[in-house]
Design a protein around this motif. Structure first.
Motif, mmCIF file in Angstrom:
data_model
loop_
_atom_site.group_PDB
_atom_site.id
_atom_site.type_symbol
_atom_site.label_atom_id
_atom_site.label_comp_id
_atom_site.label_asym_id
_atom_site.label_seq_id
_atom_site.Cartn_x
_atom_site.Cartn_y
_atom_site.Cartn_z
ATOM 1 N N SER A 53 -5.578 20.700 -14.897
ATOM 2 C CA SER A 53 -5.525 20.129 -16.242
ATOM 3 C C SER A 53 -4.649 18.889 -16.239
ATOM 4 N N ALA A 54 -5.074 17.870 -16.984
ATOM 5 C CA ALA A 54 -4.271 16.651 -17.082
ATOM 6 C C ALA A 54 -2.861 17.012 -17.522
ATOM 7 N N GLY A 55 -1.876 16.457 -16.829
ATOM 8 C CA GLY A 55 -0.475 16.718 -17.113
ATOM 9 C C GLY A 55 0.138 17.803 -16.247
ATOM 10 N N ALA A 56 -0.700 18.576 -15.545
ATOM 11 C CA ALA A 56 -0.179 19.641 -14.676
ATOM 12 C C ALA A 56 0.558 19.045 -13.480
ATOM 13 N N THR A 57 1.499 19.800 -12.954
ATOM 14 C CA THR A 57 2.275 19.366 -11.798
ATOM 15 C C THR A 57 1.515 19.646 -10.510
ATOM 16 N N VAL A 58 1.564 18.678 -9.605
ATOM 17 C CA VAL A 58 0.996 18.801 -8.273
ATOM 18 C C VAL A 58 2.183 18.768 -7.308
ATOM 19 N N THR A 59 2.181 19.681 -6.326
ATOM 20 C CA THR A 59 3.256 19.739 -5.347
ATOM 21 C C THR A 59 2.689 19.392 -3.975
ATOM 22 N N PHE A 60 3.396 18.545 -3.259
ATOM 23 C CA PHE A 60 2.990 18.111 -1.920
ATOM 24 C C PHE A 60 4.010 18.635 -0.915
ATOM 25 N N SER A 61 3.519 19.064 0.247
ATOM 26 C CA SER A 61 4.443 19.490 1.300
ATOM 27 C C SER A 61 3.861 19.110 2.652
ATOM 28 N N PHE A 62 4.761 18.974 3.626
ATOM 29 C CA PHE A 62 4.391 18.612 4.980
ATOM 30 C C PHE A 62 4.814 19.726 5.922
ATOM 31 N N GLU A 63 3.998 19.984 6.941
ATOM 32 C CA GLU A 63 4.333 21.023 7.915
ATOM 33 C C GLU A 63 5.653 20.733 8.596
ATOM 34 N N ALA A 64 5.864 19.498 8.989
ATOM 35 C CA ALA A 64 7.038 19.146 9.786
ATOM 36 C C ALA A 64 8.342 19.260 9.004
ATOM 37 N N ASP A 65 8.389 18.714 7.782
ATOM 38 C CA ASP A 65 9.667 18.700 7.068
ATOM 39 C C ASP A 65 9.604 19.271 5.660
ATOM 40 N N GLY A 66 8.513 19.900 5.299
ATOM 41 C CA GLY A 66 8.452 20.589 4.012
ATOM 42 C C GLY A 66 8.186 19.687 2.829
ATOM 43 N N ASP A 67 9.232 19.330 2.110
ATOM 44 C CA ASP A 67 9.107 18.671 0.819
ATOM 45 C C ASP A 67 8.393 17.332 0.884
ATOM 46 N N GLY A 68 7.320 17.213 0.107
ATOM 47 C CA GLY A 68 6.595 15.955 -0.009
ATOM 48 C C GLY A 68 6.633 15.424 -1.427
ATOM 49 N N GLY A 69 7.423 16.077 -2.281
ATOM 50 C CA GLY A 69 7.553 15.622 -3.649
ATOM 51 C C GLY A 69 6.528 16.244 -4.581
ATOM 52 N N THR A 70 6.507 15.714 -5.788
ATOM 53 C CA THR A 70 5.579 16.214 -6.795
ATOM 54 C C THR A 70 4.845 15.050 -7.447
ATOM 55 N N GLY A 71 3.834 15.411 -8.191
ATOM 56 C CA GLY A 71 3.066 14.433 -8.942
ATOM 57 C C GLY A 71 2.496 15.112 -10.168
ATOM 58 N N THR A 72 1.603 14.411 -10.822
ATOM 59 C CA THR A 72 0.996 14.896 -12.056
ATOM 60 C C THR A 72 -0.501 14.655 -12.010
ATOM 61 N N VAL A 73 -1.271 15.631 -12.474
ATOM 62 C CA VAL A 73 -2.711 15.436 -12.605
ATOM 63 C C VAL A 73 -2.934 14.410 -13.716
ATOM 64 N N LEU A 74 -3.655 13.340 -13.397
ATOM 65 C CA LEU A 74 -3.942 12.276 -14.366
ATOM 66 C C LEU A 74 -5.323 12.429 -14.984
ATOM 67 N N ALA A 75 -6.267 12.961 -14.213
ATOM 68 C CA ALA A 75 -7.637 13.160 -14.708
ATOM 69 C C ALA A 75 -8.308 14.245 -13.878
ATOM 70 N N HIS A 76 -9.174 15.002 -14.533
ATOM 71 C CA HIS A 76 -9.961 16.028 -13.840
ATOM 72 C C HIS A 76 -11.256 16.188 -14.618
ATOM 73 N N GLU A 77 -12.313 15.573 -14.097
ATOM 74 C CA GLU A 77 -13.623 15.578 -14.745
ATOM 75 C C GLU A 77 -14.673 15.951 -13.708
ATOM 76 N N PRO A 78 -14.772 17.260 -13.375
ATOM 77 C CA PRO A 78 -15.709 17.696 -12.337
ATOM 78 C C PRO A 78 -17.151 17.354 -12.699
ATOM 79 N N PRO A 79 -17.956 16.951 -11.767
ATOM 80 C CA PRO A 79 -17.645 16.637 -10.381
ATOM 81 C C PRO A 79 -17.518 15.139 -10.143
ATOM 82 N N HIS A 80 -17.038 14.399 -11.142
ATOM 83 C CA HIS A 80 -17.083 12.942 -11.021
ATOM 84 C C HIS A 80 -15.750 12.223 -10.893
ATOM 85 N N ARG A 81 -14.654 12.859 -11.289
ATOM 86 C CA ARG A 81 -13.394 12.133 -11.182
ATOM 87 C C ARG A 81 -12.217 13.099 -11.135
#
Length: 170
Positions: A53-81
């Motif tokens: 959902s737009a506004g939801a938090t996205v979490t990123f992580s890396f195998e090597a060092d873990g934390d990749g930060g966070t982001g926000t869902v800006l758009a979700h319009e399946p299956p086009h964007r």
């Protein structure tokens, strides 16, 4: 490998754009853009989104060092964007349905740092090749860091005049 991205500015902001066509419908490609297990085959970080959902938090992580930060869902319009931010930058994926069950992906990365364009473009080219392999049924693991392919692509972008000069990890 040849560079496939283009550098542009959108509303004064540096950006990269990549266009790919697939022999698969947009619905199939969209799954690879939003399912964490599918993203693991091509996206540079593990991505978790409890909801798209737009506004939801996205979490990123890396195998090597873990934390990749966070982001926000800006758009979700399946299956086009689908679009989300990552560390203040924006990643926009737009899919068009073409004839005969094919689709076209346009991926735009809005960046904060102009000098990161060649570095990031080379990385996205490698990642998008991994996406193509996953879509075609031969998934591997997401690219991780510098590789000979990345080096060749980076030099190609620099030679083409795409802005460069940002620090290169690894």
């Amino acid at each position: 490998m040849n560079p496939t991205g283009s550098y542009l500015e959108i509303d004064g902001r540096p950006a990269l754009r990549f266009v790919r066509e697939y022999q698969h419908p947009a619905e199939r490609v969209f799954v690879l853009l939003t399912d964490p297990d599918e993203l693991a085959h091509w996206f540079p970080a593990r991505l978790e989104a409890p909801t798209w959902s737009a506004g939801a938090t996205v979490t990123f992580s890396f195998e090597a060092d873990g934390d990749g930060g966070t982001g926000t869902v800006l758009a979700h319009e399946p299956p086009h964007r689908v679009a989300f931010s990552w560390d203040g930058e924006e990643l926009w994926f737009t899919l068009e349905s073409l004839r005969d069950g094919r689709s076209r992906l346009t991926f735009t990365h809005l960046m904060d740092e102009r000098e990161a364009a060649s570095r990031n473009a080379a990385g996205w080219d490698v990642c998008l090749e991994a996406l193509t392999a996953a879509i075609d049924g031969t998934p591997g693991t997401a690219p991780d860091g510098r590789s000979p392919d990345w080096e060749e692509l980076y030099e190609g972008y620099v030679a083409a005049g795409v802005p460069s000069g940002a620090a290169i990890p690894g």
